[in-house]
Design an enzyme around this catalytic site. Structure first.
Site, PDB file in Angstrom:
ATOM      1  N   PRO A   1      25.615   9.438  29.055  1.00 51.08           N
ATOM      2  CA  PRO A   1      25.879  10.328  27.924  1.00 51.08           C
ATOM      3  C   PRO A   1      26.057   9.357  26.695  1.00 51.08           C
ATOM      4  CG  PRO A   1      27.287  11.038  29.701  1.00 51.08           C
ATOM      5  CD  PRO A   1      26.436   9.636  29.996  1.00 51.08           C
ATOM      6  N   GLU A   2      25.088   9.681  25.484  1.00 49.87           N
ATOM      7  CA  GLU A   2      25.277   8.968  24.164  1.00 49.87           C
ATOM      8  C   GLU A   2      26.339   9.982  23.243  1.00 49.87           C
ATOM      9  OE1 GLU A   2      24.721   5.891  23.372  1.00 49.87           O
ATOM     10  OE2 GLU A   2      23.297   5.487  25.022  1.00 49.87           O
TER      11      GLU A   2
ATOM     12  N   HIS B   1      31.881  15.467  43.899  1.00 52.07           N
ATOM     13  CA  HIS B   1      32.053  14.532  42.797  1.00 52.07           C
ATOM     14  C   HIS B   1      32.888  15.406  41.634  1.00 52.07           C
ATOM     15  CE1 HIS B   1      29.283  11.603  44.496  1.00 52.07           C
ATOM     16  NE2 HIS B   1      28.360  12.484  44.376  1.00 52.07           N
TER      17      HIS B   1
ATOM     18  N   ARG C   1      29.204   8.495  39.677  1.00 54.92           N
ATOM     19  CA  ARG C   1      29.428   6.927  39.594  1.00 54.92           C
ATOM     20  C   ARG C   1      30.851   6.480  39.430  1.00 54.92           C
ATOM     21  NH1 ARG C   1      24.313   3.650  37.348  1.00 54.92           N
ATOM     22  NH2 ARG C   1      25.747   2.249  38.317  1.00 54.92           N
TER      23      ARG C   1
ATOM     24  N   ARG D   1      25.289 -13.002   8.281  1.00 51.83           N
ATOM     25  CA  ARG D   1      25.126 -12.803   9.493  1.00 51.83           C
ATOM     26  C   ARG D   1      23.765 -13.090   9.893  1.00 51.83           C
ATOM     27  NH1 ARG D   1      28.745  -9.159  12.513  1.00 51.83           N
ATOM     28  NH2 ARG D   1      27.558  -9.971  14.130  1.00 51.83           N
TER      29      ARG D   1
END
Ligand SMILES: [Zn+2]
Length: 271
Positions: free
Chosen positions: A2-3, A91, A110, A152
């Site tokens: 999931p983002e 789960h 997981r 940078r």
């Protein structure tokens, strides 16, 4: 995994289903997530009401009378609301049972997810305090990128994926945003102009907003069989398209490794 858009979609789906509900009890079936689930969560949350569900980066902040429950979905976590009597699935590790008998279930095959409780300002929690600005907030701007990048040598793609610079720009969204902004992913962050960062800020917001919108149109509610928002329903212009033609110019999309991540770009459109 999931983002940010999926977490925001989850927030929008879950909040109306839990707001103003009173916790009756909490059941922990497996406490060994990425960090242990607080063993006393039942005594903490019982008789507390949910006021709102907010989001900071990829954490959901469930605000109760006396504190905040922080939920991270990790790699495979998801939340869904069930009716009383609905069988628990494999789960389903943690359940918040409300006094109206509905149940919020946290499922995570997981177990890289996490659940924390805090009675202090959740934004100052050790997992959140060092994070950079939200991409949709005013703190994320061409100016902030320009200032943070001077001197940078890091390439602009890993730079924009650094959670201290801005949160929520995962690999897919970074690739897509750089394509839309016409910026090569390997360009040195310190050599990108303020005007170009202006374009990048716009395209990051655009890509994330479209993903959130796509998630919102694919989930009807969080009480369906899966409880998962529709990940990646968005049309991707470069990500995963190596060897295919660029929709804008017809050149072949290239793939490279950059900072251990797959990077997709159009060698003509991105400079
Ligand atoms: Zn192109």
């Amino acid at each position: 995994m999931p983002e940010l858009p999926e977490v925001e979609t989850t927030r929008r789906g879950i909040e109306p289903l839990v707001r103003n509900k009173l916790v009756d009890r909490v059941l922990i079936h497996n406490s060994s997530l990425r960090w242990p689930v607080p063993a006393n969560l039942d005594s903490i949350l019982s008789a507390q009401k949910v006021h709102s569900v907010e989001r900071r980066s990829k954490y959901l902040l469930m605000n109760f009378d006396r504190g905040t429950l922080l939920i991270h979905l990790g790699m495979t976590g998801h939340l869904r609301i069930c009716r009383s009597g609905e069988a628990r699935r494999k789960h389903d590790h943690v359940e918040l049972v409300f006094t109206d008998h509905s149940i919020l279930r946290f499922n995570d095959s997981r177990r890289f997810g996490a659940i924390f409780w805090t009675e202090a300002d959740p934004l100052l929690h050790e997992r959140l305090v060092a994070l950079g600005p939200e991409p949709m907030s005013e703190l994320f701007s061409a100016d902030s990128l320009f200032r943070a990048s001077r001197g940078r040598k890091i390439a602009v793609k890993p730079f924009i994926m650094d959670a201290q610079i801005v949160v929520g720009v995962g690999n897919i969204y970074a690739s897509e945003a750089l394509f839309r902004a016409g910026i090569s992913p390997v360009r040195q962050a310190g050599r990108v102009s303020r005007n170009t960062y202006e374009r990048l800020v716009r395209s990051v917001r655009e890509v994330l907003a479209e993903a959130i919108e796509a998630g919102g149109t694919t989930i009807r509610d969080f009480t369906d069989t899966e409880g998962r928002p529709g990940y990646f329903k968005q049309e991707l212009r470069v990500y995963g398209r190596a060897g295919e033609q660029c929709n804008a110019c017809g050149r072949v999309i290239k793939k490279a490794r950059l900072g251990q991540r797959s990077t997709f770009y159009c060698p003509r459109c991105q400079k």
